[in-house]
Every structure is written in structure tokens, then in C-alpha cells.
Design a protein around this motif. Structure first.
Motif, short mmCIF file in Angstrom:
data_model
loop_
_atom_site.label_atom_id
_atom_site.label_comp_id
_atom_site.label_asym_id
_atom_site.label_seq_id
_atom_site.Cartn_x
_atom_site.Cartn_y
_atom_site.Cartn_z
N ASP A 58 0.83 -1.22 0.00
CA ASP A 58 0.00 0.00 0.00
C ASP A 58 0.86 1.26 0.00
O ASP A 58 0.57 2.24 0.70
CB ASP A 58 -0.96 0.00 1.19
CG ASP A 58 -1.93 -1.16 1.14
OD1 ASP A 58 -2.35 -1.53 0.03
OD2 ASP A 58 -2.26 -1.73 2.20
N GLY A 59 1.94 1.21 -0.78
CA GLY A 59 2.79 2.38 -0.94
C GLY A 59 3.83 2.59 0.13
O GLY A 59 4.63 3.54 0.05
N HIS A 60 3.89 1.71 1.14
CA HIS A 60 4.86 1.86 2.22
C HIS A 60 5.88 0.72 2.17
O HIS A 60 5.50 -0.44 1.92
CB HIS A 60 4.14 1.84 3.58
CG HIS A 60 3.14 2.93 3.74
ND1 HIS A 60 3.48 4.24 3.98
CD2 HIS A 60 1.78 2.90 3.68
CE1 HIS A 60 2.39 4.98 4.07
NE2 HIS A 60 1.33 4.18 3.89
N PRO A 74 4.12 -6.22 6.39
CA PRO A 74 3.76 -4.83 6.14
C PRO A 74 4.02 -3.95 7.36
O PRO A 74 4.20 -4.46 8.49
CB PRO A 74 2.28 -4.90 5.80
CG PRO A 74 1.79 -6.13 6.48
CD PRO A 74 2.93 -7.10 6.46
N GLU A 75 4.03 -2.66 7.14
CA GLU A 75 4.26 -1.71 8.23
C GLU A 75 3.20 -1.84 9.31
O GLU A 75 3.48 -1.74 10.51
CB GLU A 75 4.28 -0.29 7.66
CG GLU A 75 4.72 0.77 8.65
CD GLU A 75 4.83 2.13 7.98
OE1 GLU A 75 5.90 2.75 8.09
OE2 GLU A 75 3.85 2.55 7.32
N SER A 115 -9.99 -6.22 3.95
CA SER A 115 -9.41 -4.98 3.42
C SER A 115 -8.77 -5.24 2.06
O SER A 115 -8.41 -6.36 1.72
CB SER A 115 -8.37 -4.43 4.40
OG SER A 115 -7.32 -5.35 4.60
N TRP A 116 -8.62 -4.18 1.29
CA TRP A 116 -7.95 -4.26 0.00
C TRP A 116 -6.49 -3.85 0.19
O TRP A 116 -6.19 -2.91 0.94
CB TRP A 116 -8.63 -3.34 -1.02
CG TRP A 116 -9.98 -3.83 -1.41
CD1 TRP A 116 -11.18 -3.49 -0.86
CD2 TRP A 116 -10.28 -4.77 -2.44
NE1 TRP A 116 -12.21 -4.16 -1.47
CE2 TRP A 116 -11.68 -4.96 -2.45
CE3 TRP A 116 -9.51 -5.49 -3.35
CZ2 TRP A 116 -12.32 -5.82 -3.33
CZ3 TRP A 116 -10.14 -6.34 -4.23
CH2 TRP A 116 -11.52 -6.50 -4.22
N THR A 117 -5.61 -4.54 -0.49
CA THR A 117 -4.19 -4.23 -0.35
C THR A 117 -3.50 -4.33 -1.70
O THR A 117 -3.96 -5.06 -2.59
CB THR A 117 -3.52 -5.18 0.67
OG1 THR A 117 -2.18 -4.76 0.90
CG2 THR A 117 -3.49 -6.62 0.15
#
Length: 509
Positions: free
Chosen positions: A112-114, A129-130, A137-139
Motif C-alpha cells: 500500500d505504498g509503504h 507490512p508496516e 481490506s484491500w491491499t
């Protein structure tokens, strides 16, 4: 290889004693080592529990879209630079995301951009993930990596190195040798391909072209599918090729990819495809995808493969004189029929592979009977004689034995080809031709763009025939010995302790 996770160090806001520069460096190095050890210790390969491939696929998410970018360096001896972006919906709370991936170097991962930590475990890329991902949820997971055709050359699939470039052969569990994915047919998704190659190469992939952009000495080709696809059916062809276009039934776009020097020699074979599609439609209904075609690879693979909308064939099958013409045409129909059986309707588990190969073999044999006067009954009688031997060697059609160690494609034994077609022949004998043909049409219509199981087939067969066929079909699919053939009490199975004569159709998958 060990993929080093990103290390994030957090400091507390309260006042701390001042540390010397050397002491700080030592503590930072120690913390990084501990984080690496912890990540490696906790990461483990996962799977969805497939009986034949227990570590294939991953739980906790459903992929909706793969966006794949490859940059071909002009040599099939060097890795491709690649970016894989996966859009998925979580089906459980996830602290980590496991992706199937091997034979590439991961350079970075974002969720998700991170930036996200990552490591390897077996043939899994394990991403942390962070922040944990909540169920529902969508990822979006973006992996920058290499895709190495050299590392995969001794495997049973992945990149196929041709004399002029590359193609893919990902069945049954080799897509993750090419790109990170949820490498199991139960998780189908849409695909977009962006492939950059030096000018002079031609790139074709599953689906339809949506763009071609030249920048300097390279061209980027883009293709998109209009129907979901299993990872094992992905196809990218890069080569000195010509794309031949023709029209199929109802205006269907048919495109074939052939070595440029061989277009004239192979054209008579390719010209048969529209009529073959029309023949299949007469048996089971409309062609299920947006396009179709034949990809002729200049490579020695030992098989042909039903990659979705673009079936892979060895060029030499068409240019050498080893096999009779009727047989080559029947093999073309074998792969074509997979577009309905195996591609549009995919197996829920690999134990259901007989639904793919049994049906493809059935229509291969039926085509040979109707166009080349090769009686189906003769082939099925020979299969019946060998069936007990096939079951002993490879398991019954509905419960195939696992592949031999180091030989993953040995899953594709005669028991899931002619042995499985024999099940369909017995079923037609039992319920009659009219009910059988209705069953076939309803099967591909009911499960189009989805997955299905053997149990689903048994239920639909019972519904269509108007009687419970579970006992009949379970005997044919799961018994160690072949049941008596309806209508042919004289057919006998040979002694399974004696070696069975291999079927002619060993090439197609």
C-alpha cells in the motif's frame, strides 16, 4: 537465498544516556542482526493444503489483479528486470503475507505504498507490512525483482528459453519461478502485462493488446485479459516472431505467433484453427475467451500446453514428419478444448486434474473419430486393457499419485489422460449420448471463469441424468481396479503387474 528484511529501529521519547559514536554503531549492528534473525526464525513457507502440492498457494487473501512488468535485455542468458504488483482482498487478519516466489532476487517490497520488510522461507517470499492488514481490506503489494530464465532452466517449467527469446510454461507449479504470486489455480485473477524488449522483437501475451510504445531502441508492449486466469496459464512470448491474424467463428480474433522464417510452412496447419473452434463450439457451446491462437516456440519442451488464449506448441511438431497429420490435428484440438476444460473451468485442487486432461483427451479422440475415422471405441478398449496398470502406477484418475521427486510434470501420467477419458466414455455409456452432451454443455456454462471440483461434476451429472451417479462415478474415479464397462462386458483389463504400453498422446498437457 535469504532476502534481507528492511530493518526499522524505533526510539523512545524519554531521556536516555548519551552514547559514543562507536557504541551507537555497535548497538545498531546488534539490533539489525537480531531483527534479521527474528524475521527469519518466524517466517515459514505456507500453503493451502493441496494434497499434491502442499506448499503451493497461500492462505489469507484473494488476488484480484496481477500487473506484471518485464524488461527483456535481449538475451535469454540474463535475468529480466521485473515489477509485480498484486491487488488483493484479505480473507483473514494478516501480520504477514506469503507469496510464492523463487529463482529471482527481490530488490524491494511495498505494501500500500509503504516499504515492507521481506525475507524468504522455502519457495515463499514472506512480506511483513508496516501495519497488520485487517480481514476484508484491500491491499496492493509491489515487488521489484529479477526474473531469471537461467536459474529455471533445469526445472520443469517457468521460462522456456527458445532459440530467439523466451516463452512460459508454468504448469503445474512453476509460475512462481517467474513472478511472485499466489501460485494455485483456486485463486484466479485478471492480468495485465507490460513487456519491454529491444526493437526487432515481437511480444505477445495472454489476452488482447492495449498498447505498443517505442522509446529509443526499445518497445513496450501491453496486454490485458478480459477473464480471470490461473497463474499456471500465464503466457509471455518474446522472440523474432510474426503474428498472423485471421477470423474465427462469430468474428473471434484469432492470432498465431510463429517464427518469422516459418510462416509459409506452418500456415496450412494454422488455417485449420477456425474450423476446430467451430467444431468445439458445436460440442460444448461458445468459445469462452476474447481471443485464441497458437504459439509455436523454437524449443524442445517435450509437451504442448494450454496457456490461456495462446496455446504453446513446439514448432517441430508441425515441421517434422514424426507424427501423422490426423494426430497433429487432434493434438491441436486437445489444447484448444482446454480453453473450456482447465482454463475457463479450472480445477479447485490438483487432484481434480482429470477434469482438465480427461476432457481434453476425450475431445481429441472424438475429433479424430469424426474427422479421421479413428474409432473412439477402439481407443477406449485399448485404454481399458491398460487401465489397471495405469491405476497401479499413477493412482486412479480422481486420486493421482504425487509427482516423482524432482520430476514435477510426472503428475501427468496416462491415468489422468486416457484413463480419465475412459471414465467419460463409461459415463456416456451409462447415461446415454444425449444426457452426456447436455452435461458437458451445462458444466462449462455453470462454472465458466471459475473453479470446480470432482464432487461438483458428480453432482451435476446426477442432476442432468436424473439419478444418483455418485456410486458409479466414485468407482470409476477412485477404485484401485477398473469397474466393468457398461455395454462392453467383453472388455478385459490386462494384468497390472505387466508393463502397460504407453499411449500415443504423451506430448500434450
Amino acid at each position: 537465498m535469504l532476502l534481507t528484511p528492511r530493518v526499522t529501529l524505533r526510539t523512545r521519547s524519554r531521556t536516555r544516556p548519551r552514547l559514543s559514536r562507536h557504541r551507537k554503531a555497535a548497538l545498531l549492528a546488534s539490533a539489525a542482526s537480531l531483527c534479521l534473525l527474528a524475521a527469519s526464525a518466524q517466517a515459514q513457507p505456507l500453503g493451502i493444503g493441496d494434497r499434491l502440492f502442499p506448499y503451493l498457494g497461500n492462505p489469507g487473501y484473494d488476488v484480484v489483479l496481477y500487473d506484471l512488468s518485464f524488461t527483456y535485455p535481449g538475451s535469454n542468458e540474463k535475468p529480466l528486470q521485473a515489477v509485480t504488483t498484486i491487488s488483493a482482498r484479505t480473507t483473514a487478519d494478516l501480520d504477514r503475507i506469503n507469496l510464492d516466489f523463487a529463482h529471482g532476487t527481490v530488490q524491494s517490497v511495498e505494501v500500500d505504498g509503504h516499504p515492507a520488510d521481506f525475507t524468504s522461507a522455502g519457495e515463499d517470499l514472506v512480506v511483513t507490512p508496516e501495519h497488520p492488514l485487517a480481514e476484508g481490506s484491500w491491499t496492493r503489494i509491489t515487488v521489484k525483482h529479477t526474473s531469471d530464465p537461467v536459474a529455471a532452466k533445469d526445472q520443469d517449467g517457468g521460462w522456456v528459453r527458445t532459440t530467439d527469446g523466451l516463452a512460459m510454461a508454468n504448469q503445474a507449479d512453476a509460475a512462481h519461478l517467474v513472478f511472485p504470486c499466489n501460485d494455485h489455480p483456486s485463486d484466479k485473477a485478471m492480468f495485465t502485462f507490460h513487456v519491454t524488449a529491444p526493437n526487432g522483437y515481437t511480444v505477445v501475451a495472454n489476452g488482447l493488446p492495449t498498447g505498443e510504445e517505442q522509446t529509443g531502441d526499445t518497445t513496450t508492449w501491453t496486454y490485458r485479459t478480459r477473464h480471470p486466469m490461473a497463474t499456471e496459464l500465464a503466457q509471455v512470448s518474446i522472440g523474432r516472431s510474426t503474428v498472423l491474424h485471421r477470423e474465427g467463428p462469430h468474428g473471434l480474433a484469432v492470432r498465431d505467433v510463429v517464427p518469422s522464417a516459418d510462416t509459409k510452412a506452418v500456415e496450412p496447419w494454422l488455417a485449420r484453427t477456425p474450423d476446430q473452434i467451430a467444431w468445439m463450439e458445436s460440442k460444448v457451446g461458445p468459445y469462452p475467451f476474447e481471443t485464441y491462437g497458437v504459439l509455436m516456440a523454437q524449443a524442445s519442451t517435450g509437451f504442448e500446453l494450454e496457456t490461456q488464449t495462446l496455446s504453446l506448441f513446439e514448432k517441430n511438431l508441425f515441421t517434422e514428419t514424426i507424427y501423422p497429420k490426423w494426430y497433429i490435428e487432434s493434438i491441436m484440438v486437445h489444447e484448444l478444448s482446454h480453453q473450456w476444460f482447465g482454463d475457463s473451468v479450472s480445477p479447485r485442487t490438483w487432484s481434480d486434474v482429470w477434469l482438465n486432461e480427461g476432457h481434453a483427451t476425450w475431445y481429441e479422440a472424438l475429433y479424430a473419430e469424426e474427422t479421421a475415422h479413428r474409432p473412439m471405441a477402439d481407443r477406449m478398449k485399448a485404454a481399458y486393457a491398460a487401465s489397471d496398470s495405469w491405476r497401479a502406477a499413477g493412482g486412479p484418475p480422481g486420486l493421482p499419485k504425487a509427482a516423482a521427486p524432482g520430476q514435477k510434470i510426472s503428475l501427468f501420467r496416462p491415468n489422468v489422460y486416457d484413463g480419465a477419458a475412459l471414465v467419460l466414455y463409461a459415463l456416456r455409456q451409462e447415461i446415454g449420448q444425449s444426457a452426456f452432451e447436455r452435461l458437458e454443455r451445462e458444466w462449462v456454462q455453470e462454472h465458466r471463469d471459475s473453479t470446480a471440483t470432482t464432487a461438483d461434476f458428480i453432482r451435476l451429472a446426477s442432476t442432468v441424468s436424473g439419478r444418483d451417479l455418485s456410486g458409479f462415478l466414485k468407482g470409476w474415479l477412485y477404485d484401485e481396479k477398473t469397474p466393468p464397462m457398461p455395454g462392453h462386458p467383453d472388455w478385459k483389463a490386462a494384468d497390472p503387474t505387466k508393463s502397460a504400453k504407453p499411449a500415443l498422446r504423451h506430448r500434450a498437457r
